[in-house]
Design an enzyme around this catalytic site. Sequence first.
Site, PDB file in Angstrom:
ATOM      1  N   ARG A  10     -54.255  30.055 -43.216  1.00 16.25           N
ATOM      2  CA  ARG A  10     -55.583  30.159 -42.599  1.00 16.25           C
ATOM      3  C   ARG A  10     -55.538  29.869 -41.090  1.00 16.25           C
ATOM      4  NH1 ARG A  10     -59.043  26.093 -45.825  1.00 16.25           N
ATOM      5  NH2 ARG A  10     -57.016  25.045 -45.942  1.00 16.25           N
ATOM      6  N   GLU A  11     -54.475  30.340 -40.444  1.00 15.61           N
ATOM      7  CA  GLU A  11     -54.318  30.063 -39.020  1.00 15.61           C
ATOM      8  C   GLU A  11     -55.471  30.601 -38.186  1.00 15.61           C
ATOM      9  OE1 GLU A  11     -50.017  30.640 -40.610  1.00 15.61           O
ATOM     10  OE2 GLU A  11     -52.070  31.295 -41.093  1.00 15.61           O
ATOM     11  N   LEU A  12     -55.966  31.795 -38.547  1.00 14.28           N
ATOM     12  CA  LEU A  12     -57.063  32.370 -37.773  1.00 14.28           C
ATOM     13  C   LEU A  12     -58.322  31.521 -37.909  1.00 14.28           C
ATOM     14  CD1 LEU A  12     -58.084  34.646 -35.970  1.00 14.28           C
ATOM     15  CD2 LEU A  12     -58.652  35.949 -38.032  1.00 14.28           C
TER      16      LEU A  12
ATOM     17  N   LYS B  62     -73.108  41.784 -48.252  1.00 12.17           N
ATOM     18  CA  LYS B  62     -71.847  42.035 -48.957  1.00 12.17           C
ATOM     19  C   LYS B  62     -71.287  43.427 -48.645  1.00 12.17           C
ATOM     20  CE  LYS B  62     -71.903  38.087 -51.143  1.00 12.17           C
ATOM     21  NZ  LYS B  62     -72.114  37.959 -52.584  1.00 12.17           N
TER      22      LYS B  62
ATOM     23  N   GLU C 221     -73.821  41.599 -56.266  1.00  7.48           N
ATOM     24  CA  GLU C 221     -72.482  41.993 -55.826  1.00  7.48           C
ATOM     25  C   GLU C 221     -71.730  42.751 -56.907  1.00  7.48           C
ATOM     26  OE1 GLU C 221     -68.524  39.370 -55.448  1.00  7.48           O
ATOM     27  OE2 GLU C 221     -70.115  38.779 -54.063  1.00  7.48           O
TER      28      GLU C 221
ATOM     29  N   HIS D  63     -75.900  29.656 -41.730  1.00  6.81           N
ATOM     30  CA  HIS D  63     -74.602  30.117 -41.229  1.00  6.81           C
ATOM     31  C   HIS D  63     -74.555  30.160 -39.706  1.00  6.81           C
ATOM     32  CE1 HIS D  63     -74.406  31.593 -45.430  1.00  6.81           C
ATOM     33  NE2 HIS D  63     -73.153  31.209 -45.287  1.00  6.81           N
TER      34      HIS D  63
END
Length: 767
Positions: free
Chosen positions: A17-19, A113, A607, A696
């Site tokens: 999860r570097e980004l 979505k 979804e 968010h």
Amino acid sequence: MTTTAHTLGFPRIGAQRELKFAQESFWRGDITETTLRETGSDLRARHWGLQKQAGLDMVSVGDFAWYDQVLNTLALLGALPTRFGFDAKKLSLADYYVAARGNPEHFAMEMTKWFDTNYHYLVPEWTADTSFDGGVDWLFEELAQAQYLGHTAKATLVGPLTLLYLGKIKSGLDIKLDLLPRIIPAYQLLLARLQEQGVEWVQIDEPILALDLDNAWLDAFVLAYNALAQNTPKILLSTYFESVQERTTLLHALPIAGLHLDLVRAPQQLPALLANWPQDRVLSAGVIDGRNIWRADLTALLADLQAAHTQLGDNLWLATSCSLQHVPVDLAAETALDAETLSWLAFATQKLDEIVALKQALNGNAASVAHQFKAADQAVASRRTSVRIHNPIVQKRLAAVTEQDVTRHNAFTQRISQQQQRFALPLFPTTSIGSFPQTKTIRQARAAYKRGDLSHLEYLEAMRAEIRLVVEQQEKLDIDVLVHGEPERNDMVEYFGEQLWGYGFTLNGWVQSYGSRCVKPPFIYGDVYRPEAMTVSWSQYAQSLTSKPMKGMLTGPVTMLQWSFVRDDQPRSTTALQIALALRDEVADLEKAGIGMIQIDEPAFREGLPLKQQDWSAYLDWAVRTFKLSSAVVRDDTQIHTHMCYSEFNDILPWIAAMDADVITIETSRSDMELLDGFGEFAYPNDIGPGVYDIHSPRVPKVTEMQRLLQKARSVLPDARLWVNPDCGLKTRDWPETIAALENMVQAAKLLRATVAVDDKEHQGCC
């Protein structure tokens, strides 16, 4: 004959999860834009290296995005919403993130979505002054990087028709296709620049081809691609997630060099499309599943591909069904799985090897990949025969379910009077969706407990301390219906999966949900069973701290299904019903423990909706049944809540009403309450809590903003049915902004109550 191997895209987040961590550091101001860009460059180089090392014939460039591929496309075209006032050609990453996340001056773009996946994209905003005059050069810079590293690059773009279709008209336009004459020249310029840069192939993704389109949109494909195919790189038109068999005549007529088909979701479409296949056209066969993690049956796939290979020769390409952004990066980091389970799985990196193994076998080099085929055969046989898979007790119980099991004792109109008497809530009751900030302290305690550095009793007290804090804060804020904050939960699906038989878990199986938000979906390999209570002790403890109602919090069966990697050896409906039975037992235990409100979240309900409308009823019928099976066990005075978010609900309202939840909370703030209009027109019969602020975004909305949204809600809903709440859980937010936003929310509700009281008094006085 030589078969070409490629992929439609690779996960952008990085195996660790570097980004995500670089993005969040940039947002906090801990690193510069230059440092963030360096992280992106390193990730792209690493992922291209994996593709080349595996033996792919070209790498994908353009699948990387700083937040979202749709937002990247808008930035590339210079088509970000004009309300932000950005200079399209000088757009910084800071500006880009304002569009994605908002700031005190600007609302974030709406998010929803991506087709029927758990990935969320930013919704384009179409206005009369939308322009496509060109923006950032990021794609061309990334292409130059790939070429410098010695890769043969295939550029990838979200197609113009899909981009237009997925957007929303905000003002000044009659239909989205009014923008077609503006967007086609913009794509022509992009393709010309890519050709100048030496690109031979451009993958243009048009997944809307799998939807139910009217003639205007189908005609637009002819117009658009007749214009785009002139003096450009070769176009590989890419479709996925469903069959495009009904579009055969149209697709054969388009002047494209290649077509990609999703042959995992819709293998039945291949014969029809191969008939009268243009001799000079490439068929990219998406045979490796880009959305699930099960190891491929290479032997079966090879047999399925032989006829197409004989017919097409070099014009048969092999690929993943869709972008691999929907699966984790690399199975190599999964050191905790047993050998049998590990053998069943393939993540993105392993899927590259599967594509190349098929390529080698088709090209006459079967001996060189015989070991891979043997391992795949053994894995397939193991999954079919393992004693872990089937549980006769679960199967017998499911077979005995009756209509009485999925029906509440009385109708909502009778239940609600009993609930009002029991809870005595004020008008416009306030609540939250469930989770509260997941602080560093909480995460460290969970990690220490997993490592064994914290005893069970120490962990229990640490989590209870967090619950006490959440309850105290809600009491101070004077919220009417409380939650315990969910400090013990790592994820709303993984937490439950860890306590259910039939579920498996990974250490590093991270997948991007949106932006920097990553999830680690469990995988369902066998029949699902609940061995013991999962949430009762936490909810019971929280209720003991307050005299106000405390909601018990569960994740619903459809969401448990959709947000997991699901077994593919039985119908999804069967697995969902098994989960519903497990949750039914939990609901019954919560009620016995004195919890009078139980929220069963179903954010993934829409979804799972099939892309073809003809298939909707079958899905919706069993999806509703699973919810009712999990919830209908309670008494009339126990209130069942549910929550849905980041989807369009208006076209499935009859089924949402059929779920018969006493209260539904929905995300509506980013759409400025647009989603609520359908509920009003439908005359939705039960209580509704439309989200009054966007969790968010880091911005704290003002009281007046929430009042305005509540007044809009009152115009379509009766006051007696209206709840007040954020639009989603608060786990990603910090405490200061959470308290400030909730303070404003409660104040907005109280002001509205006072307004109604004055209006009622005046009305009584005048009569």
